[in-house]
Write an enzyme that holds these catalytic residues in place. Structure first.
Site, PDB file in Angstrom:
ATOM      1  N   LYS A  11       0.857  -1.191   0.000  1.00 34.42           N
ATOM      2  CA  LYS A  11       0.000   0.000   0.000  1.00 34.42           C
ATOM      3  C   LYS A  11       0.890   1.236   0.000  1.00 34.42           C
ATOM      4  CE  LYS A  11      -4.544   0.338   0.552  1.00 34.42           C
ATOM      5  NZ  LYS A  11      -5.421  -0.399  -0.381  1.00 34.42           N
ATOM      6  N   THR A  58      -3.725  -5.449   0.682  1.00 32.93           N
ATOM      7  CA  THR A  58      -3.101  -4.134   0.896  1.00 32.93           C
ATOM      8  C   THR A  58      -3.968  -3.288   1.826  1.00 32.93           C
ATOM      9  OG1 THR A  58      -4.057  -2.999  -1.018  1.00 32.93           O
ATOM     10  CG2 THR A  58      -2.028  -4.249  -1.395  1.00 32.93           C
ATOM     11  N   ARG A 177      28.735  32.493 -10.496  1.00 31.75           N
ATOM     12  CA  ARG A 177      27.412  32.127 -11.021  1.00 31.75           C
ATOM     13  C   ARG A 177      26.438  31.916  -9.865  1.00 31.75           C
ATOM     14  NH1 ARG A 177      27.569  25.624 -12.818  1.00 31.75           N
ATOM     15  NH2 ARG A 177      28.336  24.906 -10.808  1.00 31.75           N
ATOM     16  N   GLN A 229      29.603  18.717  -8.158  1.00 33.28           N
ATOM     17  CA  GLN A 229      30.224  17.443  -7.799  1.00 33.28           C
ATOM     18  C   GLN A 229      31.093  17.586  -6.554  1.00 33.28           C
ATOM     19  OE1 GLN A 229      29.774  18.557 -10.935  1.00 33.28           O
ATOM     20  NE2 GLN A 229      29.820  16.896 -12.431  1.00 33.28           N
ATOM     21  N   HIS A 257      19.275  25.786 -13.292  1.00 34.24           N
ATOM     22  CA  HIS A 257      20.003  26.849 -13.979  1.00 34.24           C
ATOM     23  C   HIS A 257      19.246  28.177 -14.009  1.00 34.24           C
ATOM     24  CE1 HIS A 257      22.571  23.599 -15.299  1.00 34.24           C
ATOM     25  NE2 HIS A 257      21.575  23.017 -15.953  1.00 34.24           N
TER      26      HIS A 257
END
Ligand SMILES: O=c1[nH]c(=O)c2[nH]c(=O)[nH]c2[nH]1
Length: 302
Positions: A11, A58, A177, A229, A257
């Site tokens: 479920k 379920t 940025r 990263q 972005h």
């Protein structure tokens, strides 16, 4: 000939709310969760031979979630998920594994006239605390704790340069940025042999969540990021150092972005490079950067 390679069922989207009332102080505390239960085991014949004698409905799983929420604490979610998972494999001998997901939604206590309100709360973000516990017969309980939906942005302090440049490259290198992402992070604990071991670890779960959340925010804010990263790797390292019982840490970060807009066509307006102020947020495509970091001896085995 066809055969079942793997099967699990259960479920999903079981929504549960629990209130705790402190009769002495009148202070109430609430928890709202969305639970998913998926069971595995000797259930193949229900698919292949229409044999429902092996099926826990379920609907019964949904009822079990409510009953266990009444009988036991629902916090920390690591404990509640483990109690549920253990219940299913202890109750039904033909089942071999129970996968329990608990998503806890934020209800933050209101501060009214400078005082914490005893029974009023607000949703202060889409961020959720997520736990997946897998109870396997004879193999203990594996738990991944996590955080998802934590949307963050920094308006500077992020760079991206030195990447491969070839005939497919148009992206300029930047030393400055905007960086924005929707944090999905997890930390997986050493296998707990049984529910008693999970109970013994209870004080560690909330602390690990607070540590992981704070480390994520602090590292994101303070680091002059050379790339998503590298920044996420540092977050993993710091979490592993803060929580010794954790075996590995994973992050999945979309790179949301924000593009500069050249407005020079309008009266020579300067809006690029150091003059950029108005940007166009992008909904897609977006980068998607993932990592799992393990302790060195484990990573070597992976
Ligand atoms: O931090 C980043 N990592 C990338 O791999 C990448 N690729 C890209 O186009 N921009 C970025 N930013």
């Amino acid at each position: 000939m066809a055969a079942i390679a793997s099967a699990r069922y259960g479920k999903d989207n079981v929504r549960v709310y629990k209130v705790e009332r402190d009769e002495k102080t009148g202070v109430q505390t609430v928890t709202e969760m969305t639970v998913c239960v998926l069971l595995e085991g000797a259930i193949d014949t229900s698919y292949t031979k229409a044999d429902n004698s092996v099926v826990v409905a379920t609907d019964s799983m949904k009822n079990t979630v409510y009953i266990k929420a009444k009988e036991h604490p629902v916090t920390p979610p690591e404990l509640f998920a483990s109690i549920l998972g253990t219940h299913f494999i202890d109750s039904y001998p033909h089942l071999t594994a129970a996968h329990i997901n608990v998503i806890t939604h934020r209800w933050t206590r209101m501060t009214i006239d400078g005082k914490p309100h005893p029974h009023s709360f607000y949703r202060d973000g889409a961020e959720t605390r997520n736990v997946e516990a897998v109870a396997r017969r004879g193999k203990g309980i594996d738990i991944r704790s996590g955080i998802a939906g934590l949307l963050v942005l920094k308006s500077t302090g992020s760079q991206f340069h030195g990447f491969i440049r070839d005939e497919y490259t148009t992206l300029p290198e930047v030393w400055e940025r905007i960086l924005s992402t929707d944090v999905d992070a997890g930390w997986s604990w050493k296998t707990f042999p049984d529910i008693a071991a999970v109970k013994a670890a209870v004080p560690k779960f909330d602390k690990a969540f607070e540590d992981a959340r704070n480390i994520t925010l602090k590292t994101f804010a303070e680091e002059d990021s050379p790339s998503v990263q590298n920044t996420m790797y540092k977050m993993c390292e710091y979490i592993m150092a803060a929580v010794p019982e954790v075996e590995n840490v994973d992050y999945s970060l979309p790179n949301k972005h924000y593009f500069e807009i050249d407005l020079s066509w309008h009266k020579g307006l300067k809006n690029t490079g150091k003059d950029a102020e108005v940007y166009a947020p992008q909904s897609g495509p977006n980068g998607l950067i993932k990592v799992t970091v393990a302790r060195s001896q484990t990573a070597a085995k992976l």
